[in-house]
Write an enzyme that holds these catalytic residues in place. Structure first.
Site, PDB file in Angstrom:
ATOM      1  N   ASP A   1       0.837  -1.192   0.000  1.00 50.61           N
ATOM      2  CA  ASP A   1       0.000   0.000   0.000  1.00 50.61           C
ATOM      3  C   ASP A   1       0.878   1.251   0.000  1.00 50.61           C
ATOM      4  O   ASP A   1       1.719   1.409  -0.881  1.00 50.61           O
ATOM      5  CB  ASP A   1      -0.978  -0.048   1.183  1.00 50.61           C
ATOM      6  CG  ASP A   1      -2.082   0.991   1.069  1.00 50.61           C
ATOM      7  OD1 ASP A   1      -1.874   2.106   1.573  1.00 50.61           O
ATOM      8  OD2 ASP A   1      -3.138   0.701   0.474  1.00 50.61           O
TER       9      ASP A   1
ATOM     10  N   TYR B   1      -1.865  11.540   1.895  1.00 56.21           N
ATOM     11  CA  TYR B   1      -2.670  11.830   0.703  1.00 56.21           C
ATOM     12  C   TYR B   1      -2.571  13.295   0.318  1.00 56.21           C
ATOM     13  O   TYR B   1      -2.485  13.630  -0.871  1.00 56.21           O
ATOM     14  CB  TYR B   1      -4.131  11.468   0.968  1.00 56.21           C
ATOM     15  CG  TYR B   1      -4.398   9.990   1.067  1.00 56.21           C
ATOM     16  CD1 TYR B   1      -4.731   9.250  -0.067  1.00 56.21           C
ATOM     17  CD2 TYR B   1      -4.315   9.326   2.282  1.00 56.21           C
ATOM     18  CE1 TYR B   1      -4.977   7.888   0.026  1.00 56.21           C
ATOM     19  CE2 TYR B   1      -4.560   7.965   2.381  1.00 56.21           C
ATOM     20  CZ  TYR B   1      -4.889   7.253   1.251  1.00 56.21           C
ATOM     21  OH  TYR B   1      -5.121   5.905   1.337  1.00 56.21           O
TER      22      TYR B   1
ATOM     23  N   HIS C   1      -6.958  -6.614  -1.094  1.00 56.20           N
ATOM     24  CA  HIS C   1      -5.859  -5.681  -0.861  1.00 56.20           C
ATOM     25  C   HIS C   1      -4.906  -6.209   0.207  1.00 56.20           C
ATOM     26  O   HIS C   1      -3.718  -5.886   0.198  1.00 56.20           O
ATOM     27  CB  HIS C   1      -6.450  -4.336  -0.409  1.00 56.20           C
ATOM     28  CG  HIS C   1      -5.437  -3.264  -0.207  1.00 56.20           C
ATOM     29  ND1 HIS C   1      -4.788  -2.651  -1.250  1.00 56.20           N
ATOM     30  CD2 HIS C   1      -4.953  -2.686   0.926  1.00 56.20           C
ATOM     31  CE1 HIS C   1      -3.953  -1.730  -0.780  1.00 56.20           C
ATOM     32  NE2 HIS C   1      -4.038  -1.745   0.544  1.00 56.20           N
TER      33      HIS C   1
END
Length: 319
Positions: free
Chosen positions: A139, A246, A299
């Site tokens: 990730d 982010y 994931h």
């Protein structure tokens, strides 16, 4: 290196392994042109027998679990991969990266740009006296690992990425794939100040816990592990630190260099957030590349297909 905690020991099968939970102090000089401020990062250092500790094998594991990543990233890897890797003779270093759990949480968004995150990888390796190393990332840890592959070919032996796109690929692919654009839309919401923290933190981090459960296979996470995640999310500044990863994407540097380090991508095909096309596009940056898919994994491939992931890691890193 400061703030060292006492080492603990455990037994795995017939072989003893050592696990050290520590804090390492990272000088900001790598990114701030000589400023003396420091950042403290928590990490786990695991080795197998004394004979293996002195071997030439080194595995540096860069493994936060993205926006749900916390201390559990270290604990999950400990439960599922450290035993196998340490038993094979590797030294495993697993950090909580900046913004996560017990590591420091700088407030400024620009403190979470990729050059600084890659700088943390280098600084941890330098602090531990490790010159060249393997790098494994999942990730957000995988995104940092991709950037390290572009910028640190002289330090990396091999590179392993689990369900993470190359930084140059995500936007380009999203613009060509409406389904990926929709899957990534949550990242736009994260750009707002304060509101995402309020929403994600409400109800004892209920939305985060629900997302973790719904994005994984049944029983991938125990109730105890979810509780540990919640505890880490609720640390002061934790949600802002995690979200700033982010928010710093708008300051992303160009990373179009060819990756010369041998690279293996492991990809869970049932990932709800990341399409398989991202894996294919990412590998196009690599000169020496391999891809292994897991049809039933989400994931959280390292959780759900631990034995197969361990086998792939060992085969590739021993190659």
């Amino acid at each position: 290196m400061t703030g060292l905690e006492p080492a603990t020991s455990g037994v795995t099968g017939r072989r003893k392994r050592l696990i050290h939970q520590r804090m390492v102090s990272i000088p900001h000089a790598l990114e701030f042109a000589g400023k003396s401020a420091k950042l403290k990062l928590a990490y786990q250092n695991s080795s197998s027998t004394p004979r293996d500790i002195n071997s030439d094998r080194r595995l540096r594991c860069c493994q936060p679990s993205g926006w749900t990543g916390t201390d559990c990233s270290r604990r999950l890897l400990d439960r599922l991969e450290i035993d196998a890797l340490a038993s094979a003779g590797f030294r495993v270093i697993v950090p909580d990266q900046r913004g996560y759990n017990t590591s420091d949480k700088p407030k400024a968004i620009r403190e979470y740009t990729l050059p600084k995150l890659v700088g943390d990888v280098v600084a941890i390796a330098d602090a531990l006296g490790i010159g060249r190393f393997h790098l494994v990332g999942h990730d957000w840890g995988g995104i940092v690992a991709w950037a390290a592959g572009a910028k640190l070919p002289h330090r990396l032996e091999r590179l392993v990425i689990l369900n993470a796109p190359h930084p140059e690929v995500l936007l380009a692919h999203s613009l060509r794939s409406p389904t990926q654009f929709l899957r990534s839309s949550y990242a736009a919401f994260f750009q707002f100040p304060l509101l995402p923290e309020a929403v994600l933190g409400a109800g004892h981090s209920a939305l985060l816990a629900r997302a973790l459960i719904k994005s994984s296979r049944t029983d991938a996470f125990t109730a105890e592990e979810i509780a540990e995640y919640r505890q880490a999310w609720e640390r002061p500044g934790a949600l802002t630190g995690m979200l700033n990863w982010y928010r710093a994407l708008r300051f992303r540097p160009s990373l179009k260099q060819r990756i010369r380090t041998p690279t293996l991508v492991l990809w869970g095909m049932q990932d709800q957030a990341l399409e398989y096309g991202l894996a294919e596009r990412s590998l196009a940056f690599c000169n020496d590349r391999g891809l292994q898919t897991f049809e039933k994994a989400t994931h959280w491939v390292q959780r759900e297909e631990a034995s197969a992931v361990n086998a792939a890691l060992l085969a590739f890193l021993d190659g």
